[in-house]
Design a protein around this motif. Structure first.
Motif, mmCIF file in Angstrom:
data_model
loop_
_atom_site.group_PDB
_atom_site.id
_atom_site.type_symbol
_atom_site.label_atom_id
_atom_site.label_comp_id
_atom_site.label_asym_id
_atom_site.label_seq_id
_atom_site.Cartn_x
_atom_site.Cartn_y
_atom_site.Cartn_z
ATOM 1 N N SER A 18 -35.420 0.478 -48.604
ATOM 2 C CA SER A 18 -34.328 1.159 -47.891
ATOM 3 C C SER A 18 -34.755 1.707 -46.545
ATOM 4 O O SER A 18 -33.913 1.990 -45.690
ATOM 5 N N GLY A 19 -36.073 1.879 -46.346
ATOM 6 C CA GLY A 19 -36.563 2.441 -45.097
ATOM 7 C C GLY A 19 -36.786 3.938 -45.146
ATOM 8 O O GLY A 19 -37.170 4.546 -44.141
ATOM 9 N N PHE A 20 -36.583 4.567 -46.312
ATOM 10 C CA PHE A 20 -36.856 6.000 -46.436
ATOM 11 C C PHE A 20 -38.351 6.286 -46.371
ATOM 12 O O PHE A 20 -38.766 7.393 -46.027
ATOM 13 N N GLU A 21 -39.163 5.300 -46.742
ATOM 14 C CA GLU A 21 -40.628 5.411 -46.663
ATOM 15 C C GLU A 21 -41.174 4.176 -45.954
ATOM 16 O O GLU A 21 -40.533 3.120 -45.937
ATOM 17 N N ARG A 22 -42.369 4.305 -45.373
ATOM 18 C CA ARG A 22 -43.066 3.167 -44.764
ATOM 19 C C ARG A 22 -44.301 2.824 -45.581
ATOM 20 O O ARG A 22 -45.000 3.716 -46.088
ATOM 21 N N ALA A 23 -44.582 1.545 -45.710
ATOM 22 C CA ALA A 23 -45.760 1.098 -46.445
ATOM 23 C C ALA A 23 -47.033 1.536 -45.734
ATOM 24 O O ALA A 23 -47.096 1.555 -44.498
ATOM 25 N N THR A 24 -48.051 1.886 -46.497
ATOM 26 C CA THR A 24 -49.369 2.181 -45.930
ATOM 27 C C THR A 24 -50.025 0.887 -45.467
ATOM 28 O O THR A 24 -50.645 0.828 -44.405
ATOM 29 N N ALA A 44 -43.006 2.540 -66.828
ATOM 30 C CA ALA A 44 -43.136 3.946 -67.200
ATOM 31 C C ALA A 44 -42.990 4.844 -65.980
ATOM 32 O O ALA A 44 -43.137 4.400 -64.830
ATOM 33 N N SER A 45 -42.702 6.116 -66.218
ATOM 34 C CA SER A 45 -42.609 7.093 -65.134
ATOM 35 C C SER A 45 -43.904 7.100 -64.327
ATOM 36 O O SER A 45 -45.003 7.044 -64.891
ATOM 37 N N GLY A 46 -43.763 7.161 -63.006
ATOM 38 C CA GLY A 46 -44.936 7.250 -62.143
ATOM 39 C C GLY A 46 -45.542 5.927 -61.746
ATOM 40 O O GLY A 46 -46.593 5.894 -61.098
ATOM 41 N N CYS A 47 -44.870 4.793 -62.095
ATOM 42 C CA CYS A 47 -45.451 3.483 -61.762
ATOM 43 C C CYS A 47 -45.021 2.990 -60.380
ATOM 44 O O CYS A 47 -45.368 1.878 -59.988
ATOM 45 N N GLY A 48 -44.250 3.792 -59.650
ATOM 46 C CA GLY A 48 -43.935 3.444 -58.264
ATOM 47 C C GLY A 48 -42.611 2.752 -58.054
ATOM 48 O O GLY A 48 -42.350 2.243 -56.960
ATOM 49 N N LYS A 49 -41.740 2.744 -59.056
ATOM 50 C CA LYS A 49 -40.448 2.039 -58.933
ATOM 51 C C LYS A 49 -39.602 2.645 -57.805
ATOM 52 O O LYS A 49 -39.099 1.923 -56.941
ATOM 53 N N SER A 50 -39.440 3.960 -57.834
ATOM 54 C CA SER A 50 -38.612 4.620 -56.810
ATOM 55 C C SER A 50 -39.247 4.516 -55.435
ATOM 56 O O SER A 50 -38.550 4.360 -54.425
ATOM 57 N N THR A 51 -40.574 4.579 -55.384
ATOM 58 C CA THR A 51 -41.265 4.426 -54.101
ATOM 59 C C THR A 51 -40.998 3.048 -53.518
ATOM 60 O O THR A 51 -40.731 2.903 -52.317
ATOM 61 N N LEU A 52 -41.033 2.023 -54.360
ATOM 62 C CA LEU A 52 -40.760 0.665 -53.895
ATOM 63 C C LEU A 52 -39.330 0.559 -53.362
ATOM 64 O O LEU A 52 -39.093 -0.050 -52.310
ATOM 65 N N LEU A 53 -38.395 1.181 -54.051
ATOM 66 C CA LEU A 53 -37.008 1.180 -53.593
ATOM 67 C C LEU A 53 -36.881 1.893 -52.243
ATOM 68 O O LEU A 53 -36.161 1.442 -51.343
ATOM 69 N N ASN A 54 -37.605 2.994 -52.083
ATOM 70 C CA ASN A 54 -37.574 3.733 -50.820
ATOM 71 C C ASN A 54 -38.188 2.943 -49.667
ATOM 72 O O ASN A 54 -37.782 3.102 -48.510
ATOM 73 N N LEU A 55 -39.136 2.079 -49.968
ATOM 74 C CA LEU A 55 -39.714 1.218 -48.928
ATOM 75 C C LEU A 55 -38.702 0.164 -48.488
ATOM 76 O O LEU A 55 -38.598 -0.150 -47.294
ATOM 77 N N SER A 75 -49.768 4.875 -50.281
ATOM 78 C CA SER A 75 -50.517 6.054 -50.703
ATOM 79 C C SER A 75 -49.876 7.302 -50.125
ATOM 80 O O SER A 75 -49.336 7.288 -49.013
ATOM 81 N N PHE A 76 -49.938 8.372 -50.894
ATOM 82 C CA PHE A 76 -49.563 9.705 -50.421
ATOM 83 C C PHE A 76 -50.832 10.536 -50.451
ATOM 84 O O PHE A 76 -51.246 11.011 -51.507
ATOM 85 N N GLY A 77 -51.479 10.646 -49.290
ATOM 86 C CA GLY A 77 -52.788 11.283 -49.256
ATOM 87 C C GLY A 77 -53.779 10.451 -50.046
ATOM 88 O O GLY A 77 -53.897 9.242 -49.839
ATOM 89 N N ALA A 78 -54.460 11.101 -50.993
ATOM 90 C CA ALA A 78 -55.458 10.395 -51.806
ATOM 91 C C ALA A 78 -54.831 9.652 -52.983
ATOM 92 O O ALA A 78 -55.508 8.872 -53.660
ATOM 93 N N LEU A 79 -53.542 9.873 -53.226
ATOM 94 C CA LEU A 79 -52.876 9.266 -54.373
ATOM 95 C C LEU A 79 -52.305 7.901 -54.000
ATOM 96 O O LEU A 79 -51.401 7.798 -53.164
ATOM 97 N N LYS A 80 -52.823 6.850 -54.620
ATOM 98 C CA LYS A 80 -52.318 5.501 -54.391
ATOM 99 C C LYS A 80 -51.227 5.207 -55.415
ATOM 100 O O LYS A 80 -51.480 5.175 -56.622
ATOM 101 N N VAL A 81 -50.007 4.986 -54.933
ATOM 102 C CA VAL A 81 -48.848 4.814 -55.810
ATOM 103 C C VAL A 81 -48.546 3.338 -56.061
ATOM 104 O O VAL A 81 -48.157 2.963 -57.169
ATOM 105 N N LEU A 82 -48.708 2.496 -55.026
ATOM 106 C CA LEU A 82 -48.478 1.057 -55.144
ATOM 107 C C LEU A 82 -49.710 0.312 -54.652
ATOM 108 O O LEU A 82 -50.339 0.728 -53.675
#
Length: 267
Positions: A61-67, A48-59, A23-30
């Protein structure tokens, strides 16, 4: 219907994504993503755009951390940017003041690899991506497709366990894109790397992958997991085969439903 991929044996998994929500704030992406990627697998993420594909890739790679949940690469939990993963972006991210050779050598130089060894390694991968003769060229003298090949060579030179591609061919013309798809397949077959590749193109997914994951509408989740059993070596002619058409129809039906769900949620 397309064959469904059976679960990867735990000991054979290069990447394990376990109960991941983001989640990014109140927005749940995955939402509760569970996924195992085998060593040497070429996995393509579709959706489709906005379904969390890039976010999953960033998790991964370590660019983002899972909630919630965890990501493991080669049996190690990802807690920060992971050198075991090499990322190739849509934008080329090359140093414009460095030559092709210097760009490919950069990561090796940062790791303290000797000049002789890094020159040898860089040359090997420059030739692998078909850029022999361009070693001393600067990025502004290269086409978009050539720049992307330099990016791929730079990642390969660092010898990561996993290569991550975030729509790397999206900005290229159709002919260049097809050529690079075939070159990437050749590189994959030679290197044996584990790959996760994001695309919006079903045709690109079918050309490249050994396995495809279709992500659902917001929040992102796995809705279809398909083995790509099209034969290798794979060239453009495979698009005329009955199996190709069958797989494409199955994926399109799922994507269409998820796109419509996304449009409904946006109202």
């Amino acid at each position: 219907m397309a064959a469904v991929k059976t679960s990867t044996a735990a000991g054979d998994a290069m990447i394990s994504i376990r109960g991941v929500s983001k989640s990014f704030g109140a927005l749940k992406v995955l939402d509760q993503v569970n996924l195992e990627v085998a060593r040497g697998e070429f996995l393509v993420l579709l959706g489709a755009s906005g379904c969390g594909k890039s976010t999953l890739l960033n998790l991964v790679s370590g660019f983002e951390r899972a909630t919630v949940g965890s990501v493991h690469v080669n049996n190690r939990e990802v807690r920060d940017v992971d050198p075991a993963c090499g990322m190739v972006f849509q934008q080329y991210a090359l140093f414009p003041w460095k030559t092709v050779r210097q760009n490919v050598e950069f990561g090796l130089k940062m790791r303290g690899v000797s000049r002789t060894e890094r020159a040898k390694t860089a040359q090997h991968y420059i030739e692998m991506v078909g850029l022999r003769g361009f070693e001393d060229s600067f990025p502004n003298a290269l086409s978009g497709g050539m720049k992307q090949r330099v990016s791929i060579a730079r990642v390969l030179a660092n010898d990561p366990d996993v290569m991550l591609f975030d729509e790397p061919f999206a900005a290229l013309d159709a002919m260049t894109r097809q050529v690079l798809q075939e070159q990437l397949l050749s590189i994959y077959e030679k290197s044996g790397k584990t790959i996760i590749f994001i695309t919006h193109s079903i045709d690109e997914a079918l050309m490249l992958s050994t396995r495809m994951i279709v992500m659902g509408a917001k929040p992102g989740r796995v809705v279809q997991d398909i083995t790509n059993d099209l034969p290798h070596p794979r060239a453009a002619e495979v698009q005329l085969s009955p199996r190709y058409i069958e797989l494409k129809k199955s994926i399109w039906e799922t994507v269409q439903v998820e796109v419509m769900k996304g449009l409904e949620h946006a109202k």
